[in-house]
Design a protein around this motif. Structure first.
Motif, PDB file in Angstrom:
ATOM      1  N   LEU A  54       0.459  -5.081   5.121  1.00 56.35           N
ATOM      2  CA  LEU A  54       2.496  -5.156   5.074  1.00 56.35           C
ATOM      3  C   LEU A  54       2.861  -4.417   4.620  1.00 56.35           C
ATOM      4  CD1 LEU A  54       1.929  -8.984   2.556  1.00 56.35           C
ATOM      5  CD2 LEU A  54       2.290  -8.806   5.387  1.00 56.35           C
ATOM      6  N   HIS A  55       3.086  -3.809   6.181  1.00 53.76           N
ATOM      7  CA  HIS A  55       4.392  -2.643   5.633  1.00 53.76           C
ATOM      8  C   HIS A  55       5.424  -3.460   6.494  1.00 53.76           C
ATOM      9  CE1 HIS A  55       0.874   0.193   5.327  1.00 53.76           C
ATOM     10  NE2 HIS A  55       0.220  -0.415   6.189  1.00 53.76           N
ATOM     11  N   GLU A  56       6.172  -1.910   6.312  1.00 55.20           N
ATOM     12  CA  GLU A  56       8.385  -1.961   6.260  1.00 55.20           C
ATOM     13  C   GLU A  56       8.512  -1.270   6.874  1.00 55.20           C
ATOM     14  OE1 GLU A  56      10.013  -2.956   2.570  1.00 55.20           O
ATOM     15  OE2 GLU A  56       8.700  -4.566   2.286  1.00 55.20           O
ATOM     16  N   LEU A 111       1.216  -1.275   0.481  1.00 52.00           N
ATOM     17  CA  LEU A 111      -0.237  -0.083  -0.096  1.00 52.00           C
ATOM     18  C   LEU A 111       0.882   1.033  -0.049  1.00 52.00           C
ATOM     19  CD1 LEU A 111      -2.807   1.431   0.155  1.00 52.00           C
ATOM     20  CD2 LEU A 111      -2.237   1.174   2.777  1.00 52.00           C
ATOM     21  N   HIS A 112       2.305   1.539   0.885  1.00 50.48           N
ATOM     22  CA  HIS A 112       2.284   2.703   1.140  1.00 50.48           C
ATOM     23  C   HIS A 112       3.702   1.998   0.120  1.00 50.48           C
ATOM     24  CE1 HIS A 112       1.423   4.149   4.638  1.00 50.48           C
ATOM     25  NE2 HIS A 112       1.386   4.778   4.714  1.00 50.48           N
ATOM     26  N   ALA A 113       4.076   2.655  -1.536  1.00 53.28           N
ATOM     27  CA  ALA A 113       4.754   2.838  -2.486  1.00 53.28           C
ATOM     28  C   ALA A 113       6.523   1.648  -1.896  1.00 53.28           C
ATOM     29  CB  ALA A 113       4.488   3.901  -3.137  1.00 53.28           C
ATOM     30  N   ASP A 114       7.302   3.064  -1.349  1.00 51.99           N
ATOM     31  CA  ASP A 114       8.342   2.415  -0.081  1.00 51.99           C
ATOM     32  C   ASP A 114       8.496   1.573   0.024  1.00 51.99           C
ATOM     33  OD1 ASP A 114       7.706   3.762   1.559  1.00 51.99           O
ATOM     34  OD2 ASP A 114       9.511   5.213   2.283  1.00 51.99           O
ATOM     35  N   GLU A 115       7.449   0.974   0.598  1.00 49.50           N
ATOM     36  CA  GLU A 115       7.775  -0.270   1.294  1.00 49.50           C
ATOM     37  C   GLU A 115       7.806  -1.744   0.262  1.00 49.50           C
ATOM     38  OE1 GLU A 115       4.792   0.214   4.577  1.00 49.50           O
ATOM     39  OE2 GLU A 115       6.035   2.576   5.258  1.00 49.50           O
ATOM     40  N   THR A 116       8.516  -1.669  -0.580  1.00 49.48           N
ATOM     41  CA  THR A 116       8.841  -2.273  -1.716  1.00 49.48           C
ATOM     42  C   THR A 116       8.767  -4.051  -1.753  1.00 49.48           C
ATOM     43  OG1 THR A 116      10.712  -2.259  -2.227  1.00 49.48           O
ATOM     44  CG2 THR A 116       9.998  -0.525  -2.581  1.00 49.48           C
TER      45      THR A 116
END
Ligand SMILES: [Zn+2]
Length: 944
Positions: free
Chosen positions: A276-278, A164-169
């Protein structure tokens, strides 16, 4: 002792790894080369689990290795949404255990694709399985005996949201490899997952952002492995409007990404929605430290703790260090993408894994505070430097996700029972305890805003009805047309959560985000609870869609009036009627037997006006009254302002909501980039310069992204076709610089109106554009909010904080056009922002040229924090250190040269939620000429 314990632990870890490895290798045959490639891409052997150490060989289904020519998570490579979707379709066309569904389209037109995975029988019977969870979701049509029968043949549906958060690739490839494994592996655990569950995977939750990020990686990041010298790791945009806030959209559902997941949820009723985040080493499985939201069924808290501890236990037993739970955020606010599940009787959860923000392998530093042994982190990560790869990140994500699926398969029947029981509990509460309903009168000054709030409830599948006749309840009478939210419904708990004030405990831990989301507070409306159960027997008509109040036009002109009753739609109306002259009354007046307060509109007779008025009345639900002559009342002209909206490249997130709000209302504006500000000539182009809240300190607001990274073009090219939307640049670094700041100052001095929101107000107040206002100690900038280190949290303990709360305010200048439509005492929504002092005159003494110690001057204070009449400061949420805030300026209107600067010490356009605050900004824009005409106050006296 210590030595032998360590030895024993390592023996045990080795033993369980051997057991797991044996389990893993038989009966699957590893695909040739997969074991070696995965091992080579893994930074340390402890960062790998037996479950994901190989790809099972398949004669019929293409593996990621076969399809991509490399393993998933290979260093230096990322796949865009087209490639990811092509692989999904390849899986579906070659495996009877996989299907694909299109669940939405992004703002830029990209497909949002979802995979469904189960055994062959499950895939054949997806419709029956969906119908079963749908029936379990509503205990009114499924009694406990029927639920028991259904559960025998129903399955939990477990859903994942990746990237969802693009820089958490990393999660796209983790989920696609897992999809393949689930489809082809014959391990007993995997077979059990296939047979007991339906697994849904949204591999690219935000495809617009994914594609921009993948192009960004290849353009700017590929081959760079030194974190100390990396350039900016993310493109300036992920979606058409917002950035990180794309994950703060669950209550309002404005983004297509959110709408797609919500539609999916209400079609499938997944038992678990998993984001799923980073962001944390090495894997943090969320459930929050508390405080806990009392409107979530307590069963949910036990379920997500059980899942999280199972993940910690499983990976710890495999010897994978750094898997933890609990120590991240609270579980009070459920406003994220997974929260659709929390708020609708399912389980919402997520991971923070350790992403590099890049596909390259890098040396990373584990902070000492993350490397201690704790009950929630029994096997801490190694302290200090670690070589960390994209595959390491993938190994943790996929292994933990498999552990969660394994437990869900084992507990399948009890998970379904819990899901049913939560709907039952919610419904029974509404049946058996007060309040039994909320009454929302439809005539509350702005019937359209009331209808829009009702629309938000309906979009959450909260049932709303409308009273057919007068309602006489023991605690109040309500006229026909009143909206009624009966609470004997399965989503009763969410209705209560949205319609009543939040009470975040004052001694609770540091909140992660907003602490209030109460819709009546956001919309400045009333929703009145009733303790009279007879409301259930009243004649009510269920609503099937958002109501659209019809406006009315009484009479045929030639002069038309609009009584200002606080309608939010007046800004849209001003631009729909852009070519017509509108005047605004500065005092109350009466006409044709009605009282019109200050702020009411007077439209003198003009060609074509009557027809246009009819259209505006109907489109925007506004009431027009016609009279024969223009009323004799002091009034001012209100030309439709030419609006410029400055969007700094360094932070496009919060201002994205301003763009969204203007676009929704069809209000035209000029999008001003940093380079447009630098180019100057602003006063020739625009009348009002709007600068929204940014999460930037003053230096970053002016100097932008470091020039050392530049030039960084963000333009569509053959190599970067996704760039350049919604705006393009030859170089996004360097900000407006001092030259841009000078251009803004020229704009104001030349007779422009600068309007700043939230931390955007630092620019004029601390940059010296207006004089006489000092920042006072004790406040915290918004940018330090949330999830910070312990030291930051400790510093905040002592500071004034309103981390997303509804708090009381008082107008000092009820005669200002900014106050039109509002009562003298009201409330607004406030996050953490700096505190500013009341403007002061300079004391022109030689002993101190910097002392601002002259007398206070409240002339330019339009609104201040707190209610002088004494009700509690907090309406909903919580505040800390509010004693330092009360009495300080909330809105200032400062003359500068021939122009004015209006600064808000809060963000009236927060995520399209605080609709009741927006009129303050709309008033400023609509009445720009009147604001510029006022020439009093500190800045005017001092500066010129
Ligand atoms: Zn994230």
């Amino acid at each position: 002792m210590v030595r032998s314990l360590v030895l024993m632990l390592s023996l045990l870890q080795g033993y369980s790894a051997i057991l797991s490895a044996q389990n893993a290798i038989s009966p699957d045959v590893p695909e040739a080369g997969s074991v070696e490639a995965i091992a080579a891409a893994t930074g340390d052997k402890h960062f790998l689990s037996p479950w994901v150490s190989y790809l099972p060989k398949s004669a019929t289904v293409p593996s990621p290795l076969g399809f991509l020519g490399r393993i998933a998570g290979a260093p230096g490579e990322l796949m865009d949404s087209a490639k990811a979707y092509a692989y999904c379709r390849a899986l579906a066309s070659h495996s009877p255990r996989v299907r694909v569904f299109t669940i939405g389209r992004s703002e830029e037109g990209r497909e949002i694709l979802m995979l469904a995975i189960a055994d062959e029988a499950g895939i054949r019977e997806l419709d029956r399985l969906k119908a079963a969870t749908g029936a379990l979701a509503d205990p009114r049509r499924t009694d406990p005996a029927a639920a028991d029968r259904l559960i025998q043949t129903a399955r939990p549906i477990y859903y994942f949201n990746a990237v969802l958060h693009a820089d958490e690739t990393g999660s796209t490839e983790a989920m696609l490899e897992m999809a393949y494994r689930l489809a082809v592996s014959e391990q007993p655990m995997i077979r059990r997952i296939r047979e007991q569950l339906v697994v849904l995977i949204n591999p690219v939750s935000n495809p617009d952002g994914r594609d921009k990020m993948v192009e960004w990686f290849y353009r700017y990041l590929k081959g760079k492995t030194d974190r100390a010298t990396l350039p900016r790791q993310s493109p300036p945009y992920w979606s058409k409007y917002t950035f990180v806030d794309i994950n703060r959209d669950t209550h309002q559902q404005t983004h297509e990404t959110t709408k797609a997941v919500h539609r999916m949820f209400h079609e499938w009723h997944p038992t678990v929605v998993h984001d799923l985040h980073e962001g944390e080493p090495m894997l943090m499985t969320w459930n929050g430290t508390g405080p806990y939201n009392p409107n979530i069924d307590p069963i949910t808290y036990t379920e997500f703790l059980e899942l999280s501890f199972h993940e910690v236990q499983t990976l710890t037993a495999m010897g994978m260090p750094g898997v933890s739970t609990w120590n991240f955020g609270e579980a009070f606010a459920h406003l994220y993408l997974d929260s659709v599940a929390m708020n609708h009787n399912s389980v919402g959860r997520g991971y923070e894994t350790w992403g590099n923000g890049s596909a390259e392998t890098m040396r990373r530093e584990v902070p000492p505070s993350d490397a201690t042994m704790e009950w929630y982190r029994p096997l801490p990560p190694p302290s200090g430097e670690v070589l960390w790869s994209a595959r390491d990140n993938l190994n943790y994500q996929e292994t933990a996700a498999l552990a969660a699926l394994d437990l869900s398969a084992t507990n399948a029947k009890s998970m379904l029972h819990n899901f049913y029981k939560k709907g039952w509990d919610s419904w029974q509460k509404g049946l058996n305890e007060a309040p039994y309903a909320f009454l929302i009168p439809d005539r509350q000054g702005d019937p359209t805003r009331v209808a829009q709030m009702v629309g938000r409830l309906l979009a959450q599948y909260i049932e709303v009805s409308r009273a057919g006749g007068d309602l006489k309840l023991k605690d109040g009478d309500y006229p026909a047309g009143t909206y009624v939210v009966r609470l004997d419904q399965p989503y009763r708990n969410y209705a209560v959560d949205l319609l009543t004030p939040q009470r975040y405990p004052k001694d609770g831990s540091e909140p992660y985000d907003d602490v209030s989301w109460e819709l009546p507070a956001h919309y400045r409306l009333e929703a009145i609870p009733t303790a009279d159960a007879s409301v259930r027997t009243a004649a009510l008509t269920p609503l099937t869609e958002e109501p659209h109040p019809a406006g009315a036009v009484a009479g045929a002109g030639p002069v038309f009036l609009v009584k200002d009753t606080g309608q939010e739609g007046l800004l849209a109306a001003r631009y729909q009627l852009a070519k017509f002259g509108i005047e605004i009354a500065e005092h109350e007046f009466s006409a044709s037997g009605n009282n019109f307060p200050a702020g009411s509109w007077i439209l003198p007779g003009q060609d074509g006006l009557e027809k246009a008025v009819w259209k505006t009345a109907s489109d925007l639900g506004l009431d027009f009254v016609s009279v024969t002559t223009v009323p004799d009342v002091p009034r001012h002209k209100a030309l439709a302002a030419r609006i410029g909206l400055w969007v700094p490249w360094a932070d496009t997130d919060s201002i994205g909501w301003v763009r969204y709000s203007l676009d929704q209302r069809n209000v035209p504006y000029t999008y001003l980039r940093d380079e447009d500000i630098r180019a100057g000539g602003l006063r020739d182009r625009i009348d009002v310069l709007l600068y929204g809240h940014v999460d930037l300190e003053l230096a970053e607001q002016i100097q932008g992204l470091p020039k050392a990274w530049g030039p960084m073009p963000f333009k569509a090219t053959p190599e970067t076709p996704s760039f350049g939307k919604p705006a393009e640049s030859d170089d996004i670094t360097g900000g407006i610089g001092w030259e841009g700041l000078a251009q803004i100052q020229h704009f104001v001095e030349d007779g422009g109106l600068l309007v700043t929101l939230g931390s955007g107000s630092m620019l004029p107040l601390e940059g010296g554009m207006v004089r006489g206002v000092r920042r006072s100690s004790g406040g915290v900038p918004r940018s330090t909010q949330g999830g910070g280190a312990d030291a930051a949290a400790a510093a905040q303990q002592a500071a004034t904080r309103t981390p997303g709360a509804h708090v009381r305010v008082s107008f000092d200048r009820l005669d200002s056009p900014i106050a039109y439509g509002y009562p003298a005492r009201t409330h607004v929504f406030r996050q953490n922002f700096p505190l500013y002092d009341i403007p002061r005159h300079w004391l022109r003494m030689a002993y101190c040229t910097t002392c601002l110690d002259g007398p206070e001057d409240r002339t330019n204070v339009i609104m201040e924090w707190g209610d002088r009449d004494g009700p509690p400061f907090v309406v909903s949420g919580q505040a800390w250190g509010e004693g330092r805030l009360i009495g300080r300026p909330a809105i200032l209107d400062m003359p500068v040269g021939r122009g004015h600067v209006v600064t808000f010490n809060f963000n009236p356009i927060h995520r399209d939620l605080n609709r009741g605050d927006q009129r303050l900004v709309w008033n400023t824009i609509i009445n720009w000429q009147a604001i510029l005409a006022a020439k009093t106050g500190v800045s005017a006296a001092q500066g010129h």
